[in-house]
Motif scaffolding. Structure first.
Motif, PDB file in Angstrom:
ATOM      1  N   GLY A   1       0.800  -1.223   0.000  1.00  0.00           N
ATOM      2  CA  GLY A   1       0.000   0.000   0.000  1.00  0.00           C
ATOM      3  C   GLY A   1       0.827   1.264   0.000  1.00  0.00           C
ATOM      4  N   ILE A   2       1.443   1.586   1.147  1.00  0.00           N
ATOM      5  CA  ILE A   2       2.179   2.836   1.301  1.00  0.00           C
ATOM      6  C   ILE A   2       3.322   2.979   0.287  1.00  0.00           C
ATOM      7  N   GLY A   3       4.019   1.886   0.020  1.00  0.00           N
ATOM      8  CA  GLY A   3       5.177   1.978  -0.867  1.00  0.00           C
ATOM      9  C   GLY A   3       4.904   1.575  -2.296  1.00  0.00           C
ATOM     10  N   ASN A   4       3.695   1.151  -2.591  1.00  0.00           N
ATOM     11  CA  ASN A   4       3.427   0.599  -3.910  1.00  0.00           C
ATOM     12  C   ASN A   4       2.170   1.207  -4.534  1.00  0.00           C
ATOM     13  N   SER A   5       0.990   0.762  -4.135  1.00  0.00           N
ATOM     14  CA  SER A   5      -0.243   1.213  -4.780  1.00  0.00           C
ATOM     15  C   SER A   5      -0.496   2.705  -4.590  1.00  0.00           C
ATOM     16  N   VAL A   6      -0.104   3.267  -3.422  1.00  0.00           N
ATOM     17  CA  VAL A   6      -0.240   4.708  -3.213  1.00  0.00           C
ATOM     18  C   VAL A   6       0.593   5.463  -4.244  1.00  0.00           C
ATOM     19  N   GLN A   7       1.818   4.981  -4.452  1.00  0.00           N
ATOM     20  CA  GLN A   7       2.725   5.640  -5.384  1.00  0.00           C
ATOM     21  C   GLN A   7       2.244   5.503  -6.824  1.00  0.00           C
TER      22      GLN A   7
ATOM     23  N   THR B   1      -9.312   6.084  -0.833  1.00  0.00           N
ATOM     24  CA  THR B   1      -9.290   4.760  -0.213  1.00  0.00           C
ATOM     25  C   THR B   1      -7.858   4.261  -0.045  1.00  0.00           C
ATOM     26  N   VAL B   2      -7.040   4.483  -1.064  1.00  0.00           N
ATOM     27  CA  VAL B   2      -5.642   4.050  -1.010  1.00  0.00           C
ATOM     28  C   VAL B   2      -4.891   4.769   0.103  1.00  0.00           C
ATOM     29  N   TRP B   3      -5.134   6.084   0.233  1.00  0.00           N
ATOM     30  CA  TRP B   3      -4.463   6.841   1.296  1.00  0.00           C
ATOM     31  C   TRP B   3      -4.925   6.366   2.674  1.00  0.00           C
ATOM     32  N   ALA B   4      -6.196   6.087   2.815  1.00  0.00           N
ATOM     33  CA  ALA B   4      -6.725   5.621   4.094  1.00  0.00           C
ATOM     34  C   ALA B   4      -6.092   4.286   4.484  1.00  0.00           C
ATOM     35  N   PHE B   5      -5.936   3.404   3.496  1.00  0.00           N
ATOM     36  CA  PHE B   5      -5.286   2.119   3.755  1.00  0.00           C
ATOM     37  C   PHE B   5      -3.837   2.328   4.164  1.00  0.00           C
TER      38      PHE B   5
END
Length: 474
Positions: free
Chosen positions: A164-170, A421-425
């Motif tokens: 999440g934080i290092g992948n899909s968010v980016q 949603t991605v940021w919340a995750f």
């Protein structure tokens, strides 16, 4: 109740007073115990990472140099949290959120120092002959087998957080900015990212660190150069911008027109959570790469690691924050408060891009667009190292190939996911990593103190440039 609402409720608990007290308390406690080492030894720390001191450890145990370890960590850390994350913090928490980012960053330097020190001290060699390190290792080896559950918890949260934080968010932010700036559809961006990420991460830590060492300095120069130019052209607004930061750190942003205002608690919460997202101090991620550094003493890499927090928060995030405030793009009311008219529907990286473009024209937009692409891409690659090490601890090296495929898939999915949603995750994943890591650091504080005293008593070279050896920490 939808997924976003559920994540929102979880995050209010995870980022509530207990977690904030734990985060601030750990940084403050370590700052006191180490007698402000992050301030007293900052220049010396930069000399180790960027100077001749690095070459002296060429024969020491480890996989990469201090510089490459730092660049890999910065590749994972200097990402869209510094561009999109700061913009999100400002629109949700107001200018005061920047102040709380600074507090988290300055105290976090001591926390990151501790993480890296413990990482080198308790690192192990894996089946491939490379070093593995991280909170799970210093929890198990430093605190004993009875804390094995805490180590497993961190590794589990870390393996998921990397997605999440290092992948899909980016990848989500990259897709957003490329569509706004270049008109490229999200699925096309996702396909390109999947191919490039695959090529690099299958090359292992050596290829990842080499790519990071090449791209990070270029990326930082490009983005920082644009931000500095904006500040020079608007030098008369710099002091008022700082005044807003300090004022709204302790006062709510008043309502205006259709804008409901921002409470001080929101400034603190968003400043802290986005600050952690941007510099990662307290998450334990620094420990996941620090153990790969060639170092003849744990303190050396610990000093180098803490410079990363300074660079990310005090330099890069501040530049972004000042740019957004000076141009008026922090104002979620679309100009009702700042008097600067802009598209209030913009968010994240697109908002920062518009702020740059308002001063530098099309060139400003392209500077941010390229920075988002390169920052985000390097973060995806760098965070893979973190995720792999966590997964390796849980399942051994045999399952790494499967994790790589999942990581690559998450990269593609992130480009078409909902940004909020991605940021919340990501916020949830950060907290779940942070809690077991900070508990371990507090329980191992005597080890941190002892290793620090040992280095400055027996290994520290007394030179004019570095200054006299520190007094022991009592």
């Amino acid at each position: 109740m939808d997924i976003l609402e559920i994540l929102g409720k979880i995050n209010k608990v995870l980022w509530g007073p207990p977690s904030l007290i734990l985060l601030f308390g750990t940084g403050l406690f370590l700052t006191i115990v180490l007698k402000g080492l992050q301030f007293r030894r900052l220049i010396y720390a930069f000399k180790i990472g960027f100077g001749k001191e690095d070459s002296k450890d060429a024969a020491a145990e480890g996989d990469v140099s201090h510089f490459k370890a730092l660049m890999t960590a910065l590749a994972a850390t200097i990402g869209n949290g510094n561009i999109a994350g700061v913009a999100t913090a400002l629109t949700l928490g107001g200018p005061g959120s920047i102040f709380w980012m600074w507090v988290v960053g300055l105290l976090g330097m001591a926390t990151k120092y501790a993480e890296a020190l413990l990482a080198v001290k308790f690192r192990v060699k894996n089946e491939k002959g490379e070093y593995s390190s991280g909170p799970m290792y210093y929890i198990e080896r430093g605190l004993g087998r009875r804390f094995k559950g805490l180590a497993i918890a961190f590794a589990l949260f870390g393996a998921f957080a990397a997605l999440g934080i290092g992948n899909s968010v980016q990848s989500n932010t990259i897709a957003d900015i490329t569509k706004n700036s270049f008109g490229i559809e999200n699925w096309v961006t996702g396909l390109i990212l999947v191919i490039l990420v695959s090529v690099i991460i299958f090359g292992g830590i050596q290829r990842i660190s080499t790519v990071a060492s090449f791209f990070v300095p270029i990326m930082a120069f490009l983005y920082m150069g644009g931000a500095i130019l904006i500040l020079i052209l608007n030098y008369d607004k710099i002091i008022p911008a700082f005044e807003l930061i300090f004022y709204y750190a302790f006062h709510p942003v008043a309502a205006a027109g259709g804008f409901l205002g921002i409470a001080v608690s929101e400034a603190v919460r968003n400043g802290v959570s986005r600050g952690i997202f941007s510099n990662e101090a307290g998450l334990g991620t620094a420990a996941l790469i620090a153990g790969n550094a060639r170092a003849d003493h744990p303190v050396k890499q610990a000093l180098v690691a803490m410079t990363g927090t300074f660079i990310v928060t005090i330099v890069v995030c501040t530049m972004t924050g000042l740019t957004l405030i000076i141009t008026g793009f922090w104002d979620p009311s679309g100009g009702l408060i700042s008097g600067v008219s802009h598209n209030a529907s913009l968010e994240g990286g697109a908002l920062t891009s518009a702020a740059f473009a308002s001063v530098l024209g099309a060139a400003g937009e392209y500077i941010v667009s390229l920075s988002v692409i390169f920052f985000g891409f390097s973060t995806i690659v760098g965070w893979y190292v973190y995720g792999e090490k966590c997964f390796e601890y849980l399942a051994g090296s045999k399952g790494i190939a499967g994790y790589r495929l999942v990581y690559i898939l998450a990269c593609g999915i992130g480009t078409i996911a909902n940004l909020v949603t991605v940021w919340a995750f990501a916020d949830m994943a950060n907290a779940l990593m942070m809690i077991p890591n900070l508990i371990a650091i507090l329980l191992l504080w005597k080890v941190i103190k002892a290793e620090t005293n040992d280095y400055f008593h027996h290994f520290y070279e007394h030179t004019k440039s570095a200054g006299p050896p520190s007094k022991p920490i009592h």
